[in-house]
Write a protein that holds these residues in place. Structure first.
Motif, PDB file in Angstrom:
ATOM      1  N   PHE A 243       3.838 -13.053   5.126  1.00  0.00           N
ATOM      2  CA  PHE A 243       3.220 -14.060   4.261  1.00  0.00           C
ATOM      3  C   PHE A 243       3.074 -13.507   2.850  1.00  0.00           C
ATOM      4  CE2 PHE A 243      -0.644 -15.538   2.162  1.00  0.00           C
ATOM      5  CZ  PHE A 243      -0.439 -16.907   2.126  1.00  0.00           C
ATOM      6  N   TYR A 244       2.577 -12.284   2.762  1.00  0.00           N
ATOM      7  CA  TYR A 244       2.257 -11.686   1.458  1.00  0.00           C
ATOM      8  C   TYR A 244       3.486 -11.622   0.569  1.00  0.00           C
ATOM      9  CZ  TYR A 244      -0.193  -8.631  -1.827  1.00  0.00           C
ATOM     10  OH  TYR A 244      -0.801  -8.112  -2.942  1.00  0.00           O
ATOM     11  N   PHE A 245       4.578 -11.088   1.115  1.00  0.00           N
ATOM     12  CA  PHE A 245       5.745 -10.909   0.240  1.00  0.00           C
ATOM     13  C   PHE A 245       6.558 -12.189   0.068  1.00  0.00           C
ATOM     14  CE2 PHE A 245       4.917  -6.415   1.412  1.00  0.00           C
ATOM     15  CZ  PHE A 245       4.555  -6.014   0.138  1.00  0.00           C
ATOM     16  N   ASN A 246       6.269 -13.199   0.910  1.00  0.00           N
ATOM     17  CA  ASN A 246       6.834 -14.521   0.658  1.00  0.00           C
ATOM     18  C   ASN A 246       6.120 -15.219  -0.473  1.00  0.00           C
ATOM     19  OD1 ASN A 246       9.018 -15.449   2.083  1.00  0.00           O
ATOM     20  ND2 ASN A 246       7.824 -15.452   3.997  1.00  0.00           N
ATOM     21  N   GLU A 247       4.818 -14.899  -0.574  1.00  0.00           N
ATOM     22  CA  GLU A 247       3.929 -15.676  -1.430  1.00  0.00           C
ATOM     23  C   GLU A 247       3.796 -15.046  -2.815  1.00  0.00           C
ATOM     24  OE1 GLU A 247       2.167 -19.237  -1.224  1.00  0.00           O
ATOM     25  OE2 GLU A 247       3.224 -18.219   0.411  1.00  0.00           O
ATOM     26  N   PHE A 248       3.695 -13.717  -2.855  1.00  0.00           N
ATOM     27  CA  PHE A 248       3.353 -13.042  -4.110  1.00  0.00           C
ATOM     28  C   PHE A 248       4.508 -12.176  -4.609  1.00  0.00           C
ATOM     29  CE2 PHE A 248      -0.690 -13.099  -1.557  1.00  0.00           C
ATOM     30  CZ  PHE A 248      -1.187 -14.254  -2.144  1.00  0.00           C
ATOM     31  N   PHE A 249       4.487 -11.959  -5.893  1.00  0.00           N
ATOM     32  CA  PHE A 249       5.457 -11.061  -6.554  1.00  0.00           C
ATOM     33  C   PHE A 249       6.901 -11.458  -6.244  1.00  0.00           C
ATOM     34  CE2 PHE A 249       1.674  -8.400  -5.441  1.00  0.00           C
ATOM     35  CZ  PHE A 249       1.167  -8.283  -6.721  1.00  0.00           C
TER      36      PHE A 249
ATOM     37  N   LYS B 171       5.515   0.962  -4.098  1.00  0.00           N
ATOM     38  CA  LYS B 171       5.967   2.212  -3.438  1.00  0.00           C
ATOM     39  C   LYS B 171       5.067   3.378  -3.818  1.00  0.00           C
ATOM     40  CE  LYS B 171      10.589   0.742  -2.519  1.00  0.00           C
ATOM     41  NZ  LYS B 171      11.341  -0.109  -3.431  1.00  0.00           N
ATOM     42  N   LYS B 172       3.785   3.134  -3.810  1.00  0.00           N
ATOM     43  CA  LYS B 172       2.837   4.187  -4.157  1.00  0.00           C
ATOM     44  C   LYS B 172       1.910   4.507  -2.994  1.00  0.00           C
ATOM     45  CE  LYS B 172       2.656   3.785  -9.160  1.00  0.00           C
ATOM     46  NZ  LYS B 172       3.135   5.058  -9.655  1.00  0.00           N
ATOM     47  N   LEU B 173       2.438   4.447  -1.799  1.00  0.00           N
ATOM     48  CA  LEU B 173       1.617   4.865  -0.664  1.00  0.00           C
ATOM     49  C   LEU B 173       1.370   6.367  -0.770  1.00  0.00           C
ATOM     50  CD1 LEU B 173       3.073   2.860   2.348  1.00  0.00           C
ATOM     51  CD2 LEU B 173       0.858   2.607   1.254  1.00  0.00           C
ATOM     52  N   PRO B 174       0.209   6.817  -0.300  1.00  0.00           N
ATOM     53  CA  PRO B 174      -0.124   8.235  -0.475  1.00  0.00           C
ATOM     54  C   PRO B 174       0.798   9.142   0.336  1.00  0.00           C
ATOM     55  CG  PRO B 174      -1.717   7.163   0.954  1.00  0.00           C
ATOM     56  CD  PRO B 174      -0.848   6.086   0.409  1.00  0.00           C
ATOM     57  N   THR B 175       1.117  10.277  -0.270  1.00  0.00           N
ATOM     58  CA  THR B 175       1.835  11.308   0.473  1.00  0.00           C
ATOM     59  C   THR B 175       0.997  12.566   0.367  1.00  0.00           C
ATOM     60  OG1 THR B 175       3.028  11.792  -1.534  1.00  0.00           O
ATOM     61  CG2 THR B 175       4.165  10.426   0.073  1.00  0.00           C
TER      62      THR B 175
ATOM     63  N   LEU C 211      -1.098  -3.767   0.426  1.00  0.00           N
ATOM     64  CA  LEU C 211       0.233  -4.378   0.310  1.00  0.00           C
ATOM     65  C   LEU C 211       0.757  -4.313  -1.120  1.00  0.00           C
ATOM     66  CD1 LEU C 211      -0.381  -7.328   2.760  1.00  0.00           C
ATOM     67  CD2 LEU C 211       1.423  -5.598   2.988  1.00  0.00           C
ATOM     68  N   SER C 212      -0.143  -4.459  -2.094  1.00  0.00           N
ATOM     69  CA  SER C 212       0.349  -4.423  -3.470  1.00  0.00           C
ATOM     70  C   SER C 212       0.832  -3.021  -3.830  1.00  0.00           C
ATOM     71  CB  SER C 212      -0.729  -4.914  -4.445  1.00  0.00           C
ATOM     72  OG  SER C 212      -1.862  -4.081  -4.406  1.00  0.00           O
TER      73      SER C 212
END
Lengths: 257, 703
Positions: B518-524, B480-484, B474-475
Motif C-alpha cells: 500500500f505504502y509504495f503504491n500510494e506515496f513517493f 535506503k538508509k536502514l541502519p547497518t 518505510l520512508s
C-alpha cells in the motif's frame, strides 16, 4: 561569536601546543537564548571570562576554587560541584572532557580539558575555564534578575543591555530574513573557502573569521526556526570543514598530502 | 596474611564510571591473583568508588606467590630435531628459556600442527612486587566509556589522576603511573576548608577512619541507601509522597556525591500553573532535583542532594546558602519553562500545525506536515485491515493531523522530551476530545517509565503509533538508509520494535507485506521506485527485529525458524501464536509424527525442481484414493481453523494425514516408470507439503 572558545586566542593558539596562558573577556552571542529582555536569567548576548592554560597543571581545580574565594565566594560555605560535562563542538571539530561547575546548583563555569581542536588532536591538552560573568555577578550582588545587576555606581546591566536583548530577540525570532541569511552563509563560506585555497598561513586568521561568520549565520537561521534536524547536520558539517581547514593550515597538519 | 591498599584519586569522575569501576576492577584483580599468579587461597577483594576516589582493599594475601608451572610453546616439532637431537630452532628456544635437559620437552598438538612444549617452573615472587609491577596495566584495563590524557598520551583516565596511594602491610609500595608517583598518602578535605590535605596512612583501619572523618561514604550502595533514606524522611516532613524515579536517576545522584547531604527546598507556588510534567522534567533533567507530590499533584517543594559535610558551626549558614541557591536556580529554570508555556498558549494547535510545514522531517521525505498526511492515509488503510469501527476512524482523522504540531511549540523546542506530552496538554486545552489528546501523547509509545514499559492504552493510540512508526521505517527504506552495524541514527530499529510490540500486545492480525505494498503504491510514486527491492529490504528488516523479539521472549530458534521460513506475509501475531503453540506442544506425539511425515515427503519432493499439480484420475490405488479423500477433508476443515488462529485444532486436523501418508508410502512406489502417474504422485505429495507449510516448516524443528 558563540562562545569564548571560538576566539582565535583559544581555537588557534591552543593548536600551537606551546606555553599559552591567556585570560580575556569574550562577549558572546547565542541568538536562540534571546528572551526579549523578559527573562531575568536568559540572554542572547552575554559575557564570558575565558581562561586558557596550556600545558596541564595538576592543582588546577584547587586554583579554580581559590579564584572563587578571591572574588569573595568562599567555597567552604557553598555546595560546589564538578559535574560531568563532556564538551564537544561539532562545528569546531573540537572536544574535551570536563565539568560544568555548580555553585549551590547554579552553573557558573565550564571547565574543560581540551583533547582536540579543529579535528587535530592536541599534543598537549589545554585547560579551558570559562566563567559565566553574569551569573557570578548575580550571585555576588544577590540579584534575581540579570538586568538589576549594578554595572557600576551609576548604571545597571539593564540600562546598558536590556534594549539590546529586546531588539535582537525581535530580529532573530521575527524579522531575520531566511533568504538573506542563507545567502550570507554561502557568501561567507565561499570567502573562507577561497582564502583557505591559497594555502597561505598568513591568511588563516581572515579565513577563520569568515568561518565564525558562517557559524553566526547558521545560529541565526536556527533561532529563526528555519533549519530542520537533518539540515542542521549539513550546516554543521560545512562550518566544521572550514574550521578544520583553518586548523590544518595553521598547524601545517597534513601538508605532505 | 597481608593486606594491600590502593587508592586512585582523580578529578570528579562521571557518575556511570563511578558506578562501573568496582565490579570491573575487582574482576581484573581477581583474575590476576587467582588465575595468573595462582594464589592458593582466594584473597578477599573489595573495591569502593566515589567521584573523587577509587579505593581497593585486598585482604588475605600471602607474602609470596606460590611456585607454579607454565606450559610454554616452542617451535614446531618438524623443524626442531635433526637426527633425534635438537636442531637450531629448538636450541634457541632452550637457551632463551634456560632449559638444560631437552628430554623434558614434549610434543603438543596445536591448531596449526604439532609443536614442542615445556613445563617451565616459575619461582614465586613477593606479592607486593607483583602488584606494584602490574597495577598500572590494571588501571589501563578498566573499560571506561571515555578517557582523556593530560600529559602523557599513554596514560589515560576519565579525568586527570591527582594522586595514587599504594600500601602493602602498612608500608609504602610505590610505583609510577605517568606523571603520578604513588605514595602512602591520601587526600581529604581540611576541616573547615575546601583545601585538600594529605594524610599518611598506615593500614586499612587507619584509612577508613581518615576518610569517614570527613563524612565520605565510600561504598556506592551505602551512599545510595543513605540518600534514599534521607529523601524519604525529608519528604515525610513536608507531607509529600516518596518520589518516584528511575534507577539511572538515583545512580547519577549517588555518583555525583562523596558526602551526600539531602535537603528540602521550595519554589514559588505560582509556577504550579505550569503543567506538572513540565516542571518535573525541568527539576529532574536540569537540576537533578526530586519533584515532590502528594497523591499525584505536584507540591511547591523539591528534594535535592548536596555534596557537603558541614562542621556544626557553619551548618545553618551553609544550609541556607544551599537552599536559597537551589531555589533561585530552579526559579530561573521554571521561569523559562513558564515563559515558553505562556508563549505557546497565545496560539492554538492549528497555528502550530501550519508551522510544521516548515519543519523538515528529513531531506527527501518532506516536512512533518507531509508526514502527518501520510500517517493519515496509512492509518486509514491499517484501520480497514483491522476492521476498526467508524468512531475510531473519525477520531483518527482528527488525531493524525495533530500528532506532530507540538514540535513547532516553544516548550518542545526547548525540552524535546516533552514531545507528545505537550501535544496532549495543548490539544486538551483547545477542547479536543480526551481520546484524541491522549493519542497525541501515546503515539510515541512504547516508552519506558520508572522501570516499566508502557504501550498505547487503546486502539486509537495504537493506530496512531503504528502509522507513524511504519511511515518512518518505510520512508527510510525508500531512501535506503536502514541502519547497518551498531549505529541507528534515525532510531529505525526502535521504531520497528515498537510496531512489533504493539501488534503483538494488541493482537492485531495484519500483514505487514500488505502495508508495504500500500505504502509504495500510494506515496513517493513519482520516484519510480523498485517496489520489490524495497519490500524485500523492509520485510528482512522487520523479520530480524521480530526474531530478536521472540528470542528475547524465550522462544527457541528452531520453533521460530520453522514458522517464519514458511511465512512471508508479515502477519506477526499469527506467527507468534504458531510459535507459542510449538513451544508448548513441540514434544507431543502429533507434532512429532507430523514432522516425520513432512520429512518423508520432503525427502522425495526436494529432488524435483518443478512439480505441477496432480491428476486424480491417474491415482487409483486404494492408498492413493484414501489419501486424497482424507487430504480434501483435512483441507476443508483446517483452512478456516488456520484463518481464525485456532492452531491447536488445525494441527489436530492435519494430524489426520499421518496414517494415510504413511500408508501411501508403504503401499505405493512413487517413482514409477509411468511418467504421468509419477508426476501425479509427486504433485499430490507436494500439495500436502505446501498445505502443511501453512502451519510451519516441520522439517526445521529440533525434536
Amino acid at each position: 561569536m558563540g562562545a569564548a572558545t571560538f576566539a582565535p586566542y583559544t581555537f588557534l593558539k591552543c593548536l600551537d601546543c606551546g606555553e599559552w596562558r591567556a585570560a580575556y573577556v569574550q562577549p558572546s552571542r547565542r541568538p536562540t537564548d534571546g528572551r526579549y529582555g523578559q527573562n531575568p536569567n536568559r540572554l542572547g548576548r552575554y559575557y564570558q571570562f575565558q581562561v586558557v592554560i596550556q600545558p596541564y597543571i595538576s592543582r588546577i581545580q584547587e586554583i579554580y576554587l581559590d579564584s572563587l574565594k578571591s572574588i569573595s565566594i568562599n567555597p567552604n560555605e557553598h555546595d560546589i560541584r564538578f559535574v560531568e560535562d563532556d564538551w564537544e563542538s561539532p562545528t569546531l571539530g573540537a572536544w574535551g572532557l570536563g565539568w560544568e561547575v555548580w555553585l549551590d546548583g547554579m552553573e557558573v563555569t565550564q571547565f574543560t580539558y581540551f583533547q582536540q581542536i579543529g579535528g587535530v588532536e592536541l599534543s598537549k591538552p589545554a585547560i579551558e575555564i570559562t566563567y559565566g560573568l553574569e551569573r557570578i555577578a548575580m550571585f555576588l550582588q544577590n540579584k534575581d534578575s540579570v538586568f538589576d545587576l549594578q554595572w557600576n555606581d551609576s548604571f545597571k546591566y539593564g540600562d546598558i543591555h536590556k534594549d539590546d536583548e529586546l531588539q535582537f530577540s525581535k530580529y532573530s525570532f521575527e524579522y531575520a530574513d531566511g533568504e538573506i541569511l542563507h545567502k550570507l552563509f554561502n557568501l561567507y563560506e565561499a570567502e573562507s573557502t577561497k582564502l583557505l585555497s591559497f594555502k597561505l598561513k598568513e591568511l588563516v586568521k581572515p579565513a577563520y573569521e569568515y568561518c565564525l561568520k558562517c557559524s553566526h549565520a547558521f545560529n541565526m537561521l536556527d533561532a529563526r526556526g528555519l533549519i530542520s534536524v537533518s539540515e542542521r547536520m549539513n550546516f554543521i558539517l560545512k562550518v566544521r570543514a572550514l574550521a578544520e581547514g583553518c586548523a590544518r593550515l595553521y598547524t601545517g597538519y597534513g601538508d605532505k598530502d | 596474611m597481608s593486606e594491600y591498599l590502593l587508592e586512585i584519586g582523580s578529578g570528579e569522575l562521571p557518575y556511570d564510571e563511578v558506578r562501573k569501576i568496582p565490579a570491573a576492577l575487582k574482576n581484573i584483580l581477581q583474575n590476576f591473583l587467582e588465575n595468573e599468579i595462582m594464589l592458593n587461597e582466594k584473597p578477599d577483594i573489595e573495591v569502593f568508588s566515589t567521584p573523587r576516589r577509587t579505593f581497593v582493599l585486598i585482604k588475605g594475601l600471602p607474602l609470596k606467590s606460590p611456585d607454579r608451572e607454565v606450559e610454554i610453546i616452542g617451535p614446531p616439532v618438524g623443524i626442531s630435531y635433526h637426527g633425534g637431537v635438537p636442531a637450531a630452532p629448538l636450541l634457541q628456544f632452550m637457551k632463551k628459556n634456560e632449559i638444560s635437559d631437552y628430554k623434558k620437552i614434549y610434543p603438543l598438538n596445536q591448531k596449526k600442527g604439532v609443536y614442542t612444549a615445556y613445563k617451565k617452573r616459575i619461582k614465586g615472587m613477593p606479592v607486593r612486587d607483583l602488584l606494584t609491577a602490574n597495577i598500572p596495566q590494571f588501571i589501563k584495563k578498566i573499560p571506561f566509556r571515555k578517557t582523556m590524557f593530560w600529559l602523557d598520551k599513554e596514560i589515560r583516565y576519565p579525568r586527570p589522576i591527582l594522586w595514587i596511594l599504594s600500601i602493602f602491610d602498612g608500608k609504602n609500595a610505590p610505583f609510577n603511573f605517568g606523571d603520578i608517583k604513588s605514595s602512602n598518602r591520601t587526600y581529604i578535605a581540611e576541616t573547615l576548608s575546601y583545601k585538600m590535605k594529605s594524610v599518611k596512612i598506615s593500614g586499612s583501619e587507619d584509612y577508613f577512619d581518615a576518610v569517614s572523618s570527613t563524612g565520605i561514604i565510600l561504598k556506592n550502595g551505602d551512599r545510595k541507601k543513605y540518600i534514599e533514606a534521607g529523601i524519604k524522611s525529608l519528604s515525610k516532613k513536608v507531607n509529600a509522597d516518596m518520589p518516584e524515579y528511575d534507577d539511572d536517576f538515583i545512580d547519577e545522584i549517588t555518583g555525583l556525591t562523596e558526602t551526600p547531604y539531602p535537603i528540602i527546598c521550595g519554589f514559588d507556588e505560582k509556577f504550579l500553573s505550569v503543567p506538572g510534567e513540565l516542571l518535573s522534567v525541568v527539576m529532574r533533567k536540569h537540576q537533578r532535583f526530586f519533584p515532590l507530590s502528594k497523591n499525584g499533584s505536584l507540591l511547591s517543594y523539591f528534594a535535592a542532594v548536596a555534596d557537603v559535610n558541614p562542621a556544626p558551626s557553619i551548618k545553618e549558614s551553609l544550609e541556607n546558602n544551599i537552599k536559597s541557591g537551589y531555589s533561585k536556580v530552579l526559579t530561573a529554570r521554571l521561569a523559562d519553562a513558564e515563559f515558553f508555556f505562556k508563549e505557546d498558549n497565545k496560539k492554538k494547535p492549528p497555528h502550530f500545525v501550519e508551522e510544521t510545514k516548515n519543519i523538515l522531517f528529513y531531506q527527501g521525505l518532506g516536512s512533518y506536515f507531509e508526514k502527518t498526511e501520510r500517517i493519515g492515509e496509512l492509518g486509514i488503510f491499517i484501520a480497514g485491515k483491522l476492521n476498526f469501527p467508524s468512531g475510531i476512524l473519525s477520531d483518527f482523522k482528527t488525531a493524525s493531523g495533530l500528532l506532530k504540531f507540538d514540535l513547532a511549540t516553544h516548550v518542545v523546542y526547548e525540552f524535546p522530551e516533552m514531545q507528545g506530552i505537550m501535544g496532549r496538554i495543548y490539544a486538551n486545552a483547545s477542547k479536543e476530545s480526551p481520546e484524541v489528546s491522549l493519542a497525541i501523547e501515546e503515539h510515541y509509545y512504547p516508552v519506558s517509565k520508572a522501570k516499566k514499559k508502557i504501550l498505547p492504552s487503546n486502539d486509537l493510540s495504537a493506530l496512531c503509533s503504528l502509522s507513524d512508526k511504519l511511515d518512518t521505517v518505510l520512508s527510510f527504506v525508500m531512501l535506503k538508509k536502514l541502519p547497518t552495524g551498531e549505529s541507528d541514527p534515525f532510531y529505525l530499529r526502535r521504531a520497528m520494535i515498537g510496531v512489533i510490540e504493539i501488534i503483538l500486545d494488541k493482537r492485531y492480525k495484519i500483514n505487514l507485506s500488505d502495508v508495504c505494498d500500500f505504502y509504495f503504491n500510494e506515496f513517493f510514486k513519482e520516484r519510480r521506485l523498485n517496489a520489490d527491492e524495497l519490500k524485500t529490504a523492509f520485510m528482512n528488516f522487520a523479520y530480524v527485529r521480530f526474531k530478536n523479539h521472540l528470542l528475547s521472549g524465550g522462544y527457541k530458534p528452531d520453533e521460530i525458524t520453522a514458522v517464519l521460513t514458511a511465512e512471508i506475509t508479515g502477519d506477526f501475531y499469527a506467527s507468534l501464536l504458531k510459535i507459542d503453540f510449538l513451544s508448548k506442544f513441540k514434544k507431543h506425539e502429533e507434532v512429532f509424527e507430523l514432522s516425520q511425515v513432512y520429512k518423508r515427503i520432503n525427502n522425495i519432493t526436494y529432488k524435483f525442481s518443478e512439480i505441477a499439480g496432480f491428476d486424480e484420475n491417474k491415482l487409483i490405488m486404494p492408498e492413493e484414493v484414501r489419501l486424497i479423500a482424507v487430504f480434501k477433508s483435512v483441507q476443508k476443515n483446517a483452512v478456516p481453523l488456520l484463518k481464525s488462529g485456532d492452531y491447536a485444532a488445525a494441527v489436530n486436523e492435519m494430524y489426520k494425514l499421518v496414517h494415510p501418508v504413511n500408508g501411501f508410502f508403504d503401499g505405493v512406489m512413487v517413482l514409477t516408470e509411468e511418467e504421468e502417474v509419477k508426476n501425479s504422485r509427486l504433485g499430490l505429495l507436494n500439495s500436502i507439503l505446501n498445505f502443511l507449510k501453512n502451519f510451519c516448516d516441520f522439517s526445521g524443528l529440533d525434536l
